[in-house]
Design a protein around this motif. Structure first.
Motif, PDB file in Angstrom:
ATOM      1  N   VAL A  93       0.837  -1.204   0.000  1.00  0.00           N
ATOM      2  CA  VAL A  93       0.000   0.000   0.000  1.00  0.00           C
ATOM      3  C   VAL A  93       0.873   1.257   0.000  1.00  0.00           C
ATOM      4  O   VAL A  93       0.620   2.220  -0.732  1.00  0.00           O
ATOM      5  N   LEU A  94       1.937   1.228   0.797  1.00  0.00           N
ATOM      6  CA  LEU A  94       2.731   2.446   1.012  1.00  0.00           C
ATOM      7  C   LEU A  94       3.690   2.771  -0.128  1.00  0.00           C
ATOM      8  O   LEU A  94       4.225   3.877  -0.188  1.00  0.00           O
ATOM      9  N   SER A  95       3.924   1.810  -1.028  1.00  0.00           N
ATOM     10  CA  SER A  95       4.920   2.084  -2.067  1.00  0.00           C
ATOM     11  C   SER A  95       4.361   2.922  -3.221  1.00  0.00           C
ATOM     12  O   SER A  95       5.123   3.312  -4.108  1.00  0.00           O
ATOM     13  N   ALA A  96       3.070   3.234  -3.214  1.00  0.00           N
ATOM     14  CA  ALA A  96       2.486   4.046  -4.304  1.00  0.00           C
ATOM     15  C   ALA A  96       3.242   5.367  -4.454  1.00  0.00           C
ATOM     16  O   ALA A  96       3.643   5.989  -3.463  1.00  0.00           O
ATOM     17  N   HIS A  97       3.411   5.773  -5.695  1.00  0.00           N
ATOM     18  CA  HIS A  97       4.165   6.989  -5.994  1.00  0.00           C
ATOM     19  C   HIS A  97       3.587   8.210  -5.252  1.00  0.00           C
ATOM     20  O   HIS A  97       4.320   9.014  -4.669  1.00  0.00           O
ATOM     21  N   ALA A  98       2.265   8.335  -5.266  1.00  0.00           N
ATOM     22  CA  ALA A  98       1.617   9.499  -4.639  1.00  0.00           C
ATOM     23  C   ALA A  98       1.906   9.532  -3.135  1.00  0.00           C
ATOM     24  O   ALA A  98       2.021  10.606  -2.531  1.00  0.00           O
ATOM     25  N   VAL A  99       2.025   8.356  -2.538  1.00  0.00           N
ATOM     26  CA  VAL A  99       2.295   8.295  -1.091  1.00  0.00           C
ATOM     27  C   VAL A  99       3.724   8.780  -0.809  1.00  0.00           C
ATOM     28  O   VAL A  99       3.975   9.485   0.171  1.00  0.00           O
ATOM     29  N   GLY A 100       4.656   8.445  -1.704  1.00  0.00           N
ATOM     30  CA  GLY A 100       6.048   8.907  -1.554  1.00  0.00           C
ATOM     31  C   GLY A 100       6.142  10.419  -1.648  1.00  0.00           C
ATOM     32  O   GLY A 100       6.834  11.069  -0.853  1.00  0.00           O
ATOM     33  N   GLU A 101       5.433  10.978  -2.592  1.00  0.00           N
ATOM     34  CA  GLU A 101       5.400  12.436  -2.769  1.00  0.00           C
ATOM     35  C   GLU A 101       4.855  13.091  -1.499  1.00  0.00           C
ATOM     36  O   GLU A 101       5.424  14.049  -0.969  1.00  0.00           O
ATOM     37  N   ALA A 102       3.735  12.539  -1.015  1.00  0.00           N
ATOM     38  CA  ALA A 102       3.088  13.086   0.180  1.00  0.00           C
ATOM     39  C   ALA A 102       3.995  12.912   1.403  1.00  0.00           C
ATOM     40  O   ALA A 102       4.065  13.792   2.271  1.00  0.00           O
ATOM     41  N   ALA A 103       4.735  11.789   1.444  1.00  0.00           N
ATOM     42  CA  ALA A 103       5.625  11.533   2.584  1.00  0.00           C
ATOM     43  C   ALA A 103       6.699  12.605   2.670  1.00  0.00           C
ATOM     44  O   ALA A 103       7.056  13.073   3.763  1.00  0.00           O
TER      45      ALA A 103
END
Ligand code: DC
Length: 216
Positions: A75-85
């Motif tokens: 779940v956490l590896s999504a590109h959008a999640v990285g940007e948000a992180a």
């Protein structure tokens, strides 16, 4: 290994530090923590709740709820999640809460490999080994594109490169714990080095430190 042994790995997104961390943890039988996942977990929670990424109190609550033993990489590896992180990672109180958890993890026997942006500088400044893994933005973008294509997807090289450069700027430019090599870090530039060669180079560094430690 009597007292916990710590290997700190830092570097920008896509330099290969995750793979290197996994290889070293397997080889030396150490615990492994990808600290990026902890920032991703906070970002994911805010996205799920539909809250803005600069909502400090919601981000703090999410950070307190992060459970290191239950981080869902899929779940956490999504590109959008990285940007948000990388956006929630600028909040100092969020960093303090997560760093505390990461330090507790590092101290558990037999020790650990942690990878992230501030491991050698802030989380584990006394780590036995510090590695700073880097590669040019172009090489990282090319690798990312190959990864996307190998999974059947398609993407535009220029867009990926721009994304990587923006993320670097945010991670290196923030006021609190910016990405930078610790003064005593070993630099590994993987631009022209396969991950296997980087692993062998890292192993040589670790073996030397372990030999000294066993003699002491
Ligand atoms: O390594 P990653 O792509 O999973 O990290 C996601 C974001 O989390 C990264 O852009 C910055 C932040 N991060 C951080 O600030 N400190 C860390 N130790 C690890 C990640």
């Amino acid at each position: 290994m009597s007292t916990p042994f710590t290997i700190a790995i830092d570097g920008p997104a896509g330099a290969g530090k995750g793979t290197l961390a996994r290889r070293l943890a397997d080889h030396y039988r150490l615990n492994l923590l990808d600290t990026g996942l902890t920032y991703r977990a906070v970002a994911h929670k805010l996205l799920e709740l539909g809250l803005p990424l600069d909502n400090v109190s919601a981000a703090e609550t999410a950070a307190r709820q992060v459970d290191l033993s239950n981080l869902d990489r899929t779940v956490l590896s999504a590109h959008a999640v990285g940007e948000a992180a990388s956006k929630v990672a600028v909040i100092p109180t969020v960093r303090r809460i997560l760093v505390e958890k990461q330090r507790v993890f590092a101290k558990a026997p037999p020790g650990a490999v942690l990878d992230g942006r501030d491991i050698g500088t802030v989380v584990c400044p006394d780590a036995d080994i510090k590695l700073y893994v880097t590669a040019s933005a172009e090489v990282r973008a090319r690798r990312r594109l190959a990864e996307i294509e190998s999974m059947g997807g398609s993407a535009d090289f220029a867009t990926i490169l721009a994304d990587i450069e923006r993320r670097d700027e945010r991670d290196m430019g923030r006021a609190d714990s910016p990405l930078k090599p610790a003064a005593d870090a070993h630099l590994l530039d993987t631009s022209e080095m396969a991950i296997e060669a980087a692993f062998l180079a890292a192993m040589a560094i670790v073996d030397e430190v372990l030999a000294k430690r066993n003699k002491a």
